[in-house]
Design a protein around this motif. Sequence first.
Motif, mmCIF file in Angstrom:
data_model
loop_
_atom_site.group_PDB
_atom_site.id
_atom_site.type_symbol
_atom_site.label_atom_id
_atom_site.label_comp_id
_atom_site.label_asym_id
_atom_site.label_seq_id
_atom_site.Cartn_x
_atom_site.Cartn_y
_atom_site.Cartn_z
ATOM 1 N N THR A 170 -3.218 6.975 -7.707
ATOM 2 C CA THR A 170 -2.587 7.856 -8.694
ATOM 3 C C THR A 170 -3.552 8.935 -9.181
ATOM 4 O O THR A 170 -3.120 10.012 -9.585
ATOM 5 C CB THR A 170 -2.056 7.041 -9.889
ATOM 6 N N SER B 174 0.791 0.650 -10.428
ATOM 7 C CA SER B 174 1.711 -0.467 -10.267
ATOM 8 C C SER B 174 1.115 -1.474 -9.285
ATOM 9 O O SER B 174 0.004 -1.276 -8.773
ATOM 10 C CB SER B 174 3.068 0.029 -9.741
ATOM 11 N N ARG C 39 1.122 5.501 -14.011
ATOM 12 C CA ARG C 39 1.801 5.355 -12.721
ATOM 13 C C ARG C 39 1.231 4.231 -11.858
ATOM 14 O O ARG C 39 1.691 4.010 -10.753
ATOM 15 C CB ARG C 39 1.745 6.676 -11.964
ATOM 16 N N ARG D 274 0.666 0.415 -6.241
ATOM 17 C CA ARG D 274 0.016 1.724 -6.342
ATOM 18 C C ARG D 274 -1.254 1.592 -7.162
ATOM 19 O O ARG D 274 -1.213 1.342 -8.374
ATOM 20 C CB ARG D 274 0.972 2.720 -7.025
#
Length: 240
Positions: A192, A170, A168, A173
Amino acid sequence: MLTTTGIAQIAALVGDPTRTAMLIALMDGRALTSTELAHVAGITPQTASGHLARLTDARLLTVERQGRHRYHRLASATVATMIEGIMAVAAEPINRPSRAVRTGPRDAAMRRARSCYDHLAGEIAVTIADRMIERGHIGHLARGSELTIEGAAFLRSIGVDVDVALLRVSRRRLFCRPCLDWSERRPHIAGTVGAALLTACFEHGWMRPTAGCRTLAITRAGIHALDAHFSIRGEWPISG
């Protein structure tokens, strides 16, 4: 492109008391309708629609459609971090006599454990971060954090899905980052990894959301888990 005008526009949007109330109501990660947010802010649904449109246009909120309903939620963890930071700054005393300062919410349960968008916040969250730093599981949390190999192994051992957390990551993130806790004024774990930790708390039945607010209830299993995994002990009301 970042400009002073852009910063001022965001500040003006967030600075309106009505919109502030709506944003804070979404800080537990839920998606709410305009009617629900209007109730929170104490305004009519028609007035709420205008405020929500401005927040959505500024990419502070995102809208999800399900059937005839439109649900509003915070657009990203970055927005949640901004709001939490503003709350921390707003709670600082200004030109007051020097004395002990009580920060954050007065409610003991919310101070103890609450959601901060999609991760754990409050006294317990900060203590978890402290324990992981002491054990070498996380490094340099206050200056930008990193989860060590030992830390990843530890989290996996207690049922936190580190692999999903990695997937997850990115551009917007991060995997593991500090988030200044509103009440404790020290960092807890976000990113995350922080989201995966809170998910594990729910899936293992250690904590439960409280209807209508960000407070998290600690279960009997959670009390044992916090003691066994993080050496956290306390006299807390038990939920289940």
